[in-house]
Design a protein around this motif. Structure first.
Motif, PDB file in Angstrom:
ATOM      1  N   SER A 670       0.871  -1.176   0.000  1.00 50.36           N
ATOM      2  CA  SER A 670       0.000   0.000   0.000  1.00 50.36           C
ATOM      3  C   SER A 670       0.906   1.223   0.000  1.00 50.36           C
ATOM      4  CB  SER A 670      -0.870   0.022   1.250  1.00 50.36           C
ATOM      5  OG  SER A 670      -1.617  -1.151   1.344  1.00 50.36           O
ATOM      6  N   ASP A 672       1.330   5.649  -0.169  1.00 47.72           N
ATOM      7  CA  ASP A 672       0.850   7.017  -0.267  1.00 47.72           C
ATOM      8  C   ASP A 672       1.993   7.752  -0.946  1.00 47.72           C
ATOM      9  OD1 ASP A 672       0.166   9.672   0.018  1.00 47.72           O
ATOM     10  OD2 ASP A 672      -0.851   9.346   1.927  1.00 47.72           O
ATOM     11  N   MET A 676       5.715   3.753   1.596  1.00 47.73           N
ATOM     12  CA  MET A 676       5.025   2.476   1.735  1.00 47.73           C
ATOM     13  C   MET A 676       4.305   2.439   3.079  1.00 47.73           C
ATOM     14  SD  MET A 676       6.654  -1.297   1.341  1.00 47.73           S
ATOM     15  CE  MET A 676       5.671  -2.706   1.843  1.00 47.73           C
ATOM     16  N   LEU A 677       3.009   2.119   3.026  1.00 44.34           N
ATOM     17  CA  LEU A 677       2.189   2.164   4.237  1.00 44.34           C
ATOM     18  C   LEU A 677       2.276   0.882   5.051  1.00 44.34           C
ATOM     19  CD1 LEU A 677      -1.044   3.764   2.711  1.00 44.34           C
ATOM     20  CD2 LEU A 677       0.668   4.898   4.119  1.00 44.34           C
ATOM     21  N   ASN A 678       2.659  -0.205   4.417  1.00 45.13           N
ATOM     22  CA  ASN A 678       2.596  -1.485   5.133  1.00 45.13           C
ATOM     23  C   ASN A 678       3.926  -2.241   5.114  1.00 45.13           C
ATOM     24  OD1 ASN A 678       2.350  -1.974   2.388  1.00 45.13           O
ATOM     25  ND2 ASN A 678       1.032  -3.757   2.661  1.00 45.13           N
TER      26      ASN A 678
ATOM     27  N   TYR B 124      -0.914   5.495   9.274  1.00 43.33           N
ATOM     28  CA  TYR B 124      -0.065   6.685   9.370  1.00 43.33           C
ATOM     29  C   TYR B 124       0.451   6.906  10.791  1.00 43.33           C
ATOM     30  CZ  TYR B 124      -1.647   7.724   4.664  1.00 43.33           C
ATOM     31  OH  TYR B 124      -1.893   7.653   3.326  1.00 43.33           O
ATOM     32  N   GLN B 127       3.819   3.445  12.853  1.00 45.28           N
ATOM     33  CA  GLN B 127       5.004   3.456  11.999  1.00 45.28           C
ATOM     34  C   GLN B 127       6.192   3.924  12.815  1.00 45.28           C
ATOM     35  OE1 GLN B 127       5.005   2.313   8.981  1.00 45.28           O
ATOM     36  NE2 GLN B 127       2.951   2.554   8.123  1.00 45.28           N
ATOM     37  N   TRP B 131       9.647   6.882   9.628  1.00 41.41           N
ATOM     38  CA  TRP B 131       8.540   6.880   8.670  1.00 41.41           C
ATOM     39  C   TRP B 131       7.672   8.116   8.879  1.00 41.41           C
ATOM     40  CZ3 TRP B 131       3.453   7.187   7.699  1.00 41.41           C
ATOM     41  CH2 TRP B 131       2.962   6.596   6.533  1.00 41.41           C
TER      42      TRP B 131
END
Lengths: 759, 328
Positions: A670, A672, A676-678, B124, B127, B131
């Motif tokens: 995934s 944005d 990488m979101l995951n 969001y 993380q 990140w």
């Protein structure tokens, strides 16, 4: 045992005990005196110019022993090919993806290194970025590399025959678009590296790898050091799947730090870094046009594929070619047109994964089922009609010296109950198949061969010295089993020294499925050579010709009078006194056309041999949630000859898991933008043991004329065929084609809703 | 990833633990199983100066029957909970939900109160510091924006606990204690729905026990969980239903609670209104499921598309109600 008796036996692998007990050592386990710990500062931006890096505060922090930036890297660039050298492993001027290396610190402990990173000030000029390869190809898209227009990194065009005329003559022409997302390897062991540099200029490196020799050569080029001074040592590797093959910033940066600090430096990546800052697999969009005769035989095949390559070239030319190669290695093609594009985006670098997304097979394995349906031909039958056979030549010129594709398809269908099930299972349950061929090695120039040495001790034991690399496949055990068989010895009486770039001879590494075929052949040659030397020396002692002698269980004896024998140790001692010590030597270079080149000359013999496989998968779909469960997989694999059937079956089962069940149904990134979101093992969905199907492995043996004892490769039938098999089984279950991988539940549900809007 | 430094406190009694909390307030965090807290600390989301470890406070580790109901000590391991005969036999929906939390090794570490007090989650938020530094702070980390819905006015981090919906549907309450005082609240009231402070728990307060009232006559429950893999994963959507059937086959009590489709567990009041006093028919269940669908507010921040997860609420709720009704 006579020769050929130990090979073919189900034996416990030589590495099993150490792996099972936790005794096996991995890079992160290692400690050296005075060792420092390093961490890397990474770019939070997908595309930015580096205006300034101020490391002064970090350097003053107590406990910090070295700090490096792009200035220390001297602008050298890495690329697998001479024409793809575009990656500064520690960039000085520009970053091109989130997670790219910007600076690094070596300190007394990891906490201090991390604290030092927070004291480094980097000034960026953030640039517009592009994340979609199709957008990146458009005019006006942000240009990621100054020398590359429209961000097209590699274009591989291949054309054979008269494609346009063949389409006109075709009875049926189908055009489809398929796509697949990128993957991450998720090896159990995160990336790690340890570097030791001494005052004599010797650089020792421990890092999980698929080829110590390739790493050593690249680092010797990048650091401008003689190859003999760069020593990549043997270390256990916790999984590879293609993700350990290239050269990564980590080993280069750790080397810079070790040289600068004059102390050993260890760097262990987090899981997040292993996701974003080593390698990922390519995503791709495929436009496929296929023309067939009325009886379903291929007349014309056209493919355009666009791969998202991320920020740098990596193994680009290979990656682009592979979606084409997988067709020509499986089916009898006549007129083909291929245009493969690898496009730069501001995403992490993409590399090889389970032979470069061959598992996806460019959608051909699903389109073939669509064609079969339109022509009312059974999917197994249409594969058999087009399947290559022994003695045939592929469309770009590779001759096939052994081929069990037909047998694999027949056995997989027979064992799985295909005829009783296909089209006859209740709604929501389905069965599908996939078939493919795979190259066993490819042209790698001087690096394409392997050599082995075998030296005997005065007590009759011996040491095999081989460049063979084992990332978990069982390659080490394989060479020992082969040598033990030839020498009539027990496997435990042969010690193996392997995968050390200084000590062991050059070997192609655990790439391209070549280890058994190439390294196994070299090991066999060394054992045969040693055996001949032993029998020659013993022939004087036993007063018989070497041809009358045999070697077994540490005794050389006259075949027709076994009571006339001599202890092997005694033969070895005599050899030493005679100044003819027994040292066996073997080597193998696959018979490929060395003029063949991925981009400039994609024709000629591509690999020494090819292996083949077919998989039948059964699925059950929850039609309300869209969740697909693979219940059974029957995989038949032509491995030439199974040296250790247990290891072959294990490889097949592993490839159903890695790159198979998960990649076709669950695994995806995934995003944005460029973030990488995951990038965690929790949110990136590698299948768990409970998600695995019942697997029935079937070994097909064609006894390859070149392979050691007829063996080829044993790794890929599962992962290469699962996509087609699962996609086709879902169609059999539900009557819908889902052409975008992975086939997640929401896509299944959407397809069902589109088919029947009332539901 | 490394843990930040902290002082580890190991009270021997509840009283001592409460003393530590009263003293250190916001600077202290309670640790029990640690399965969530330590991950958050490694990510730099929490940096408590003190960790108050409850493992030696044995008085919080119990499951007992009380007036036909249950008292579950806060420190009860999830695996203990699902193995306790009184739970399995009389409140099987609790055991069912506990067995679906993460994976067996985590059930053996994680505690009941820890699972109930699960922080809300977001792609969001959960993380590493590195990140998160690539973008500005969000509502949940003290900033002024939401990264999930650009221009969003509030935090959408998702509550993904598994056992809360089952316990809420059973009408469970919490006994919460602090230095010198104690209160009992319905479990559903623990959840504020607010990103920065998702739990109505004071810094000096400890969840001491969960109280489950005696089962109603003819009561049965079911928990349905959507996850991509057969284990390990947090729910992408979850529905618990607890129904009672009286002697004449009428639904006398119905509670439906959802998880993972909002900032806290959601109670579907309309389902109660639809089902209670009625013969439970497929059509009525479909209406209740539709009400759950309407109530659900998933955000695209924990994996899988929000609209898909919302649709699944309908499926899961229907299955949970029907299973609960048929079990009885």
């Amino acid at each position: 045992m006579a020769e050929g008796e130990l090979v073919g036996q189900r034996v416990v692998r030589i590495d099993s005990r150490a792996k099972a007990t936790g005794e096996a050592r991995y890079t992160a386990d290692l400690t050296l005196p005075r060792m420092l710990h390093a961490k890397v500062l990474r770019s939070p931006h997908a595309h930015a110019r580096i205006l300034n890096i101020d490391t002064s505060k970090a350097e003053r922090l107590p406990g910090v022993k070295a700090v490096v930036t792009g200035k220390d890297a001297a602008g050298v660039k890495w690329g697998v090919f001479r024409y793809t050298r575009d990656q500064e492993l520690l960039p000085a001027e520009k970053v091109r993806y989130v997670g790219e290396d910007v600076a690094a610190v070596a300190a007394l402990d990891e906490e201090t290194a991390l604290e030092a990173l927070s004291l480094i000030d980097v000034e960026y000029d953030v640039l517009p970025a592009v994340f979609d390869p199709l957008e990146a190809m458009q005019e006006g898209a942000p240009q990621i590399h100054d020398h590359v227009e429209n961000n097209v990194n590699i274009h591989v065009p291949i054309e054979v025959g008269d494609v346009d005329r063949a389409f006109q003559e075709a009875y049926l022409v189908r055009e489809d678009r398929f796509s697949d997302t990128e993957y991450t390897y998720c090896q159990t062991e995160p990336y790690a590296v340890l570097v030791n540099y001494d005052s004599n200029g010797n650089l020792e490196i421990w890092t999980p790898n698929a080829s110590p020799h390739t790493k050593a050569k690249a680092l010797s080029n990048l650091l401008k050091m003689p190859l003999a001074k760069v020593k990549v040592r043997k270390i256990s590797t916790g999984g590879a799947f293609g993700g350990r093959s290239d050269i990564f910033p980590g080993e280069f940066i750790a080397a810079l730090l070790a040289i600068k600090a004059g102390r050993p430096v260890k760097m262990v990546y987090t899981r997040e870094e292993s996701f974003t800052s080593v390698r990922q697999a390519h995503s791709m969009v495929v436009d496929l046009k296929t023309g067939v005769t009325e009886d379903g035989r291929f007349l014309a095949n056209e493919m355009k594929v666009v791969l998202d390559g991320g920020a740098y070239s990596s193994t680009g030319p290979i990656a682009v070619s592979v979606p084409f190669l997988v067709w020509e290695e499986t089916y009898r093609l006549h007129n083909v047109r291929f245009n493969g594009y690898r496009v730069f985006t501001n995403k992490p670098v993409r590399g090889m994964y389970r032979c470069h997304g061959r598992s996806f097979m460019g959608g051909l394995g699903m389109q073939l089922d669509m064609i079969a349906e339109e022509l009312s031909i059974d999917p197994a039958e249409i594969r058999l009609r087009n399947a290559l056979r022994t003695g045939e030549t592929q469309v770009t010129g590779s001759r096939i010296i052994s081929c069990g594709l037909t047998e694999a398809i027949e056995k997989a269908t027979e064992t799985s109950g295909w005829k009783e099930k296909r089209g006859k299972l209740p709604y929501s349950r389905g069965i599908g198949m996939g078939a493919s061929g795979m190259m066993v090695g490819f042209p790698m120039g001087i690096r394409g061969g392997s050599a082995a040495l075998l030296k005997f001790n005065e007590d009759g034991g011996c040491t095999l010295i081989s460049g063979v690399v084992d990332n978990g496949q069982g390659n080490e055990s394989m060479v020992v089993q082969i040598a033990a068989d030839v020498l009539g010895m027990k496997m435990e009486d042969i010690n193996l020294v392997s995968s050390d770039s200084e000590i062991t001879p050059l070997d192609q590494g655990a790439y391209s499925q070549a280890s058994t075929f190439v390294s196994g052949n070299a090991a066999r040659g060394a054992a045969v050579d040693a055996r001949e030397q032993i029998l020659n020396i013993a022939s004087d002692m036993l007063d018989a010709t070497p041809g009358e002698l045999d070697l077994k269980d540490g005794q050389v004896f006259v075949k027709h009078r076994p009571e006339w024998n001599v202890w092997l140790g005694k033969v070895i001692r005599k050899a030493l006194l005679d100044n003819t010590p027994v040292v066996g030597r073997g080597s193998y270079m696959p018979k490929v056309d060395l003029r063949r080149e991925w981009v400039s000359n994609p024709k000629g013999q591509h690999a020494g041999t090819f292996s083949f496989g077919a998989v039948v998968a059964e699925v059950e779909v929850d039609t309300e949630t869209g969740q697909v469960r693979v219940t059974n997989v029957t995989g038949a694999h032509d491995c030439g000859f199974a040296i250790n059937p247990m290891a072959v079956e294990g490889q097949l089962e592993g490839s159903v898991a890695s790159g198979g069940v998960g990649a076709s149904l669950l695994e995806e990134h995934s995003w944005d933008g460029g973030q990488m979101l995951n990038a965690t093992m929790l949110e990136y969905k590698v299948p768990l043991s409970v998600d695995m199907p019942q697997i029935t492995p079937i070994i097909v043996e064609t006894v390859d004329p070149e392979g050691p004892f007829g063996a080829k490769e044993a790794g890929l039938a599962g992962s290469m065929n699962m996509f087609q098999a699962v996609g086709n089984a879902i169609y059999d279950a539900l009557g819908v084609w889902i052409k975008e991988f992975p086939i997640t539940p929401d896509k299944v549900l959407q397809a069902l809703e589109e088919k029947d809007p009332e539901s | 990833m490394r843990l930040p430094s902290f002082e580890h406190l190991e009270p021997r009694s509840l009283e001592e633990a409460l003393g530590f909390l009263a003293k250190h307030k916001e600077q202290a965090k309670i640790i029990a199983g640690g399965t969530e807290l330590l991950v958050c600390m490694k990510h730099g989301l929490l940096a408590p100066a003190y960790l108050v470890n409850l493992k030696a406070v044995r008085e919080l580790d119990f499951v007992s029957e009380d007036d036909g109901g249950l008292r579950i000590g806060a420190l009860t391991r999830l695996s203990t909970l699902s193995e306790t005969p009184a739970v399995r036999e009389r409140f099987p929906v609790v055991a069912q939900a506990a067995e679906m939390v993460a994976a067996p090794p985590l059930q053996a570490m994680g505690t009941v109160a820890g699972n109930l007090c699960l922080n809300t989650r977001c792609f969001y938020y959960n993380q590493s510091s590195f990140w998160r530094q690539a973008r500005g702070a969000c509502y949940k980390t003290g900033g002024d924006r939401c990264h999930v819905v650009k221009g969003g006015k509030r935090c959408l981090a998702t509550y993904q606990g598994d056992i809360a919906p089952a316990l809420i549907a059973l009408g469970a309450t919490l006994r919460m204690v602090s230095n010198g005082s104690e209160r009992e609240i319905p479990l559903a009231e623990l959840y504020t729905g607010k990103g920065r402070r998702p739990l109505a728990l004071e810094p000096d307060e400890i969840v001491a026990e969960v109280r489950v009232p005696a089962p109603f006559d003819g009561m049965a429950g079911d928990y349905q969980k959507l996850r991509l893999r057969g284990s390990m994963d947090f729910p992408l959507a979850g529905a618990a239903a607890v129904l009672s059937r009286n002697g004449s086959g009428v639904c006398s009590r119905a509670r439906v609670a959802l998880t993972a489709v909002g900032t806290g567990p959601l109670v579907v009041e309309e389902a109660t209104q639809l089902l209670e006093g009625q013969q439970v028919t497929e059509d009525l269940v479909a209406q209740a499921a539709e009400a759950a669908y309407e109530a659900a507010r998933p955000a695209s921040n924990v994996g899988s598309d929000a609209s898909y997860r919302r649709k699944m609420v309908r499926v899961l709720t229907r299955r949970a109600i029907l299973n609960a009704w048929r079990k009885e």
